[in-house]
Design a protein around this motif. Structure first.
Motif, PDB file in Angstrom:
ATOM      1  N   GLY A  41       6.184  37.671  28.765  1.00  0.00           N
ATOM      2  CA  GLY A  41       6.776  38.872  29.303  1.00  0.00           C
ATOM      3  C   GLY A  41       5.518  40.171  29.026  1.00  0.00           C
ATOM      4  N   SER A  42       5.212  40.044  28.329  1.00  0.00           N
ATOM      5  CA  SER A  42       4.295  40.904  27.414  1.00  0.00           C
ATOM      6  C   SER A  42       2.719  41.537  28.749  1.00  0.00           C
ATOM      7  CB  SER A  42       3.328  40.726  25.849  1.00  0.00           C
ATOM      8  OG  SER A  42       2.584  39.542  26.199  1.00  0.00           O
ATOM      9  N   GLY A  43       2.583  40.108  29.778  1.00  0.00           N
ATOM     10  CA  GLY A  43       1.619  41.158  30.933  1.00  0.00           C
ATOM     11  C   GLY A  43      -0.003  40.077  30.945  1.00  0.00           C
ATOM     12  N   LYS A  44       0.927  38.624  30.137  1.00  0.00           N
ATOM     13  CA  LYS A  44      -0.331  38.257  29.788  1.00  0.00           C
ATOM     14  C   LYS A  44      -0.808  37.635  31.319  1.00  0.00           C
ATOM     15  CE  LYS A  44       1.425  35.154  27.134  1.00  0.00           C
ATOM     16  NZ  LYS A  44       2.912  36.168  26.460  1.00  0.00           N
ATOM     17  N   THR A  45      -0.552  36.841  31.538  1.00  0.00           N
ATOM     18  CA  THR A  45      -0.249  36.299  33.286  1.00  0.00           C
ATOM     19  C   THR A  45      -0.968  37.356  34.018  1.00  0.00           C
ATOM     20  OG1 THR A  45       1.146  34.475  32.047  1.00  0.00           O
ATOM     21  CG2 THR A  45       1.042  35.735  34.964  1.00  0.00           C
TER      22      THR A  45
END
Ligand code: ADP
Ligand code: MG
Length: 914
Positions: A41-45
């Protein structure tokens, strides 16, 4: 160099605003292996998707090789993904229904690269990732590691500058993970690889740079790449080319997809075909019924043409009176006194007023004009003109007695009411041609309806009769014998035709007169006997012979002259025997003997060339029969004519005339005349002669007026049987359907409006009288069938639309994959349209096939239920083709909205769906 500048990305779901990327700036070198680490959920994708052009950033800029992407259009992003980016996902995202090779080929396919080139490059890529020899496996036949290698091969096949891998080892065991990492490391040798991973060890071991993310921000960067902003030019905008895919490619893509789901595709096509089957069945049935109806109409119209006679009776007004006479109508008064019933008088009046003369000469001109509106509606059998040819037919009966086949031989010498009645009853033809019953001379001989080109015999006739013996007549001197359904002919007719001995007939008539019982019995004649019969045809004009003084006289009563005449007469040969077909409802032959139009033509030209007609034509004012003027100029000429006429008479004629004159003399001189009545022929003739020596002119005038009728030129011509081709005795107009018949009636009405009062045409509309209710029923049936077809059409299009929609929902993931490897929105809808196209074709073909199969038992049932084989449900080829096209059109339309929807799907969301 890839520059991410202050990129922000927020997701808004309802009231919740989720910041996936918060002001991220990152520069990536052209050749490094970057690992992105961070908790879930940290925004990698999100970061990866934005770099890959799969997702859009809200603000900031992504600069690719110095080019800003701020103004990128959809097609630029598509092209960017296709040419610059390779994606590798955690869940492989291979298209399950395509082979490994086809999966790898896919992005090349989208770029529009030729098939052989595609093959070669895809194989090379697969060999590179260690999958030599596994090209034709399906993804589900491979292990996770192998599938990920396929995904990597697919990502590499376009030789992209950047490879993006989102947790590529996330679903793999340690051993396989290491292999995949080795592979990626190798790939990273000559390009940029950005890999998202959970696994810090793998990142440490293989990556050249580690970027840590947390809550959408970069927390750590092991090898930041600083760019001297001042040395950099300002980002430029440049459009990329477009990725392209031919419709054929989308077809084969969809075809392969459908091939892997044969059962399901069959069911889908079948479901879609149900509507088509429904329509096809109703069309077939309606076609069958319509063919049947039009057959009936045609056959009805064959026996009931619009028949216009030169002299006609308005049958409908007569029938109206008949109804009044029979008392079925309301009397209009109460039953309280004595009322007179005048309907009988009115009936007589209506009969006399119903007789009308038609100017067929003018009407023929109208019909002969090729511009006349009426031609549009005239049917297969065309317009048939009848002419009042005058002729007698003689035959020798089995006892070698000469008989006139009009029956006059039988009735003349045996002048009784009963025999007359019998013969007229025998001559009653079918209702079909009422008019012709009243005209013509040899009543047992009728012309056979000629073919539509005016030659030979109409198919309307030949189709309705079986030839029992011999063949149809062809020449002018050939005739055919017509039997009824039971191979019978009325006895009276056989006697009249001289096929049975006339003496026998006379004997029977005598018995009837004497009140003795008579048994006619059944006699049998062989076909051969009938066909060896010879009839002698004598045209009316041949009855006259020229006198020495140039006038003509009749030789009808001169036996030896008549025998000579017969010897030289046209001999009519019977060429065959026919009988109406079993199931036929029309009998266009309504006389026992039919002759060809050839005979009519022969008669017309023979009469025209005869001596008497030529002589009469040479001087139209003088009657060739007696040499007198048709229209004497004054009383003197009349008196002269009377004198000439009287002196030329023979003794017995003179006596008869004188007797007639005496009988009509007023009663005052009764005694003298009664005296004279007793005198013999010679004396009477002598008395007349002596009177003529000094005649009273008034007496001669009155004799002229009462006894000498010179007739007219026209009377003579008609007696000689002269027929003008311009003046038919009847015109029969054949239509093929009731509508056409009505249209013809309308044309005649229009003709009447333009014609002069006395030239107007009146005729009896038998079909209208007999068939008006039938037409209504037929129309109702047609409308009901059309309604059925319309309903099934609507139902089937809804069904097909739903089916296509479901198919789109099922392939959402595939849409995501296709978009990820560079397919444009247009490509996506193309793929789905291709699929609906194939399904439409299949359902169409299936529907038609099933319909044709169903029609086999269907027709059996119809035949059994209707009790006739005349109704045959059959699907016309044209309709079948139209239905297949319709099915394809319907699926395309039904699938159009879903396909558009599919194309609009956000690729990121599409990829997330399972
Ligand atoms: P990661 O890949 O690091 O696990 P993501 O990039 O998938 O994280 O997601 C980042 C944040 O954005 C998450 O909080 C996620 O819930 C949210 N997010 C991602 N995609 C969507 C979306 N389509 N709609 C709403 N929120 C989303
Ligand atoms: Mg993720």
């Amino acid at each position: 160099m890839l520059q991410i500048q202050k990129i922000k990305k927020e997701y808004i779901t309802g009231d919740l605003v989720q910041t996936a990327l918060d002001d991220v700036s990152l520069n990536l070198r052209d050749n490094e292996f970057v690992a992105v680490l961070g908790p879930s959920g940290s925004g990698k994708t999100t970061l990866l998707n934005i770099i890959g052009g799969l997702d859009r950033y809200d603000s900031g800029d992504l600069i690719i090789n110095g080019i800003s992407t701020k103004k990128y259009k959809d097609r630029d992003w598509d092209s960017y993904r296709n040419h610059t980016i390779g994606f590798v996902f955690q869940s492989y995202n291979l298209i399950p229904h395509q082979s490994v090779l086809a999966n790898v080929e896919l992005s090349l396919t989208i770029s529009g690269i030729s098939k052989s080139e595609r093959r070669k490059r895809a194989k090379e890529a697969l060999v590179k990732v260690g999958l030599d020899g596994q090209f034709h496996k399906k993804p589900n036949q491979m292990s996770g590691g192998q599938m990920q290698r396929v995904a990597i091969a697919r990502a590499l096949v376009n030789d992209p500058d950047i490879l993006l891998a989102d947790e590529p080892t996330g679903a793999l065991d340690t051993e396989t993970s290491v292999q995949v990492m080795e592979l990626l490391k190798e790939v990273a040798n000559d390009r940029l690889v950005v890999m998202v991973t959970h696994n810090p060890e793998l990142a440490e071991k293989y990556a050249t740079r580690i970027v840590k993310l947390r809550d959408g921000r970069i927390k750590d960067d092991s090898d930041p790449c600083e760019v001297d902003h001042t040395s950099l030019e300002k980002p430029k905008h440049k459009n990329m080319g477009k990725s392209s895919m031919s419709f054929l490619t989308s077809l084969s893509l969809s075809f392969n997809n459908l091939k892997t789901k044969k059962g399901r595709t069959f069911l889908t096509a079948f479901a879609g075909s149900i509507g088509i089957i429904g329509i096809a069945l109703i069309m077939a049935l309606s076609n069958g019924v319509n063919t049947y109806i039009s057959d009936i109409q045609k056959s009805t119209m064959t026996s009931y043409p619009i028949s216009i006679e030169a002299q006609t009776i308005d049958m409908s007004s007569m029938m109206e009176t008949g109804r009044r006479l029979s008392g079925s109508e309301d009397t209009g008064h109460s039953l309280d006194a004595v009322y007179s019933n005048g309907s009988a008088i009115e009936a007589v009046s209506s009969i006399t007023t119903s007789f009308t003369e038609n100017n067929l000469t003018d009407f023929k001109k109208y019909i002969d004009n090729p511009d006349s509106e009426i031609h549009q509606y005239v049917g297969e059998n065309g317009v048939v003109y009848s002419y009042d040819t005058k002729f007698d037919v003689y035959a020798y009966d089995p006892d070698e007695v000469l008989v006139n086949t009009d029956g006059s031989t039988l009735t003349d010498k045996n002048d009784t009411n009963s025999s007359r009645m019998m013969s007229s009853m025998g001559n009653m033809g079918s209702m079909g041609n009422m008019g012709s019953m009243m005209s013509g001379s040899a009543g047992n001989f009728k012309e056979i309806m000629p073919g539509s080109d005016g030659k030979g015999i109409s198919t309307a006739v030949t189709e309705n009769y079986d030839v029992l013996y011999g063949s149809w007549p062809e020449e002018y001197n050939e005739v055919i014998l017509v039997l009824d359904e039971n191979n019978e002919i009325s006895s009276t007719t056989l006697y009249e035709l001289g096929l049975l001995p006339s003496a026998e007939y006379k004997e029977m008539m005598t018995k009837i007169e004497d009140g003795e019982p008579v048994e006619a019995g059944t006699q049998s004649l062989s076909y051969e006997d009938i066909c060896s019969k010879v009839f002698y045809m004598v045209p009316s004009c041949d009855y006259y012979e020229e006198n020495e003084n140039g006038t003509f006289r009749s030789i009808a009563d001169d036996k030896s002259k008549m025998e000579n005449l017969l010897e030289n007469a046209v001999k009519l040969k019977v060429t065959g025997v026919v009988r109406p077909k079993e199931d036929t409802e029309t009998m266009p032959l309504n006389a026992p003997i039919g002759f060809t139009k050839g005979l009519t033509d022969y008669l017309i030209s023979h009469t025209e060339q005869s001596a008497i007609v030529q002589a009469q034509k040479a001087d139209e004012s003088i009657n060739v029969l007696n040499g007198l003027a048709f229209e004497p100029a004054d009383n003197n000429e009349k008196i002269e004519n009377t004198k000439t006429y009287l002196s030329a008479l023979g003794v017995s004629d003179k006596a008869r005339l004188f007797k007639d004159i005496l009988e009509s003399v007023p009663s005052g001189t009764q005694s003298a005349s009664s005296q004279m009545m007793d005198m013999g022929e010679e004396q009477l003739a002598a008395a007349l002669d002596s009177y003529l020596e000094n005649p009273d002119e008034d007496v001669l005038l009155s004799i002229y007026d009462s006894y000498i009728s010179t007739g007219s030129y026209d009377d003579n011509m008609s007696a000689f049987g002269v027929v003008s081709l311009d003046a038919p005795s009847a015109i029969n107009i054949y239509a093929d359907s009731f509508e056409d018949k009505n249209a013809i009636s309308d044309c005649i009405d229009k003709y009447n409006q333009t014609a002069k009062e006395e030239d107007q045409i009146s005729y009896t509309d038998y079909v209208g009288m007999l068939m008006s209710s039938v037409t209504t029923i037929i129309n109702v049936i047609s409308y009901v069938l059309i309604a059925f077809v319309a309903v099934s059409l609507i139902v089937s299009s809804i069904m097909i639309g739903i089916i296509t929609y479901i198919s789109v929902l099922e392939r959402t993931k595939e849409i995501g994959i296709l978009r990820a490897i560079g397919a444009s929105r247009h490509n996506i809808s193309q793929v789905f349209n291709a699929e609906t196209f194939i399904i439409g074709l299949c359902s169409g073909l299936l529907g038609i096939g099933i319909t044709l199969l169903l029609l086999i038992p269907g027709n059996e049932i119809i035949h059994a239920v209707a009790g006739t084989t005349a109704v045959n449900a059959s699907l016309p080829v044209m309709n079948a083709v139209i239905l297949i096209l319709l099915s394809m059109l319907l699926t395309l339309v039904g699938g159009f909205i879903p396909a558009k929807k599919a194309a609009k799907k956000d690729p990121v969301t599409a990829l997330r769906t399972e």
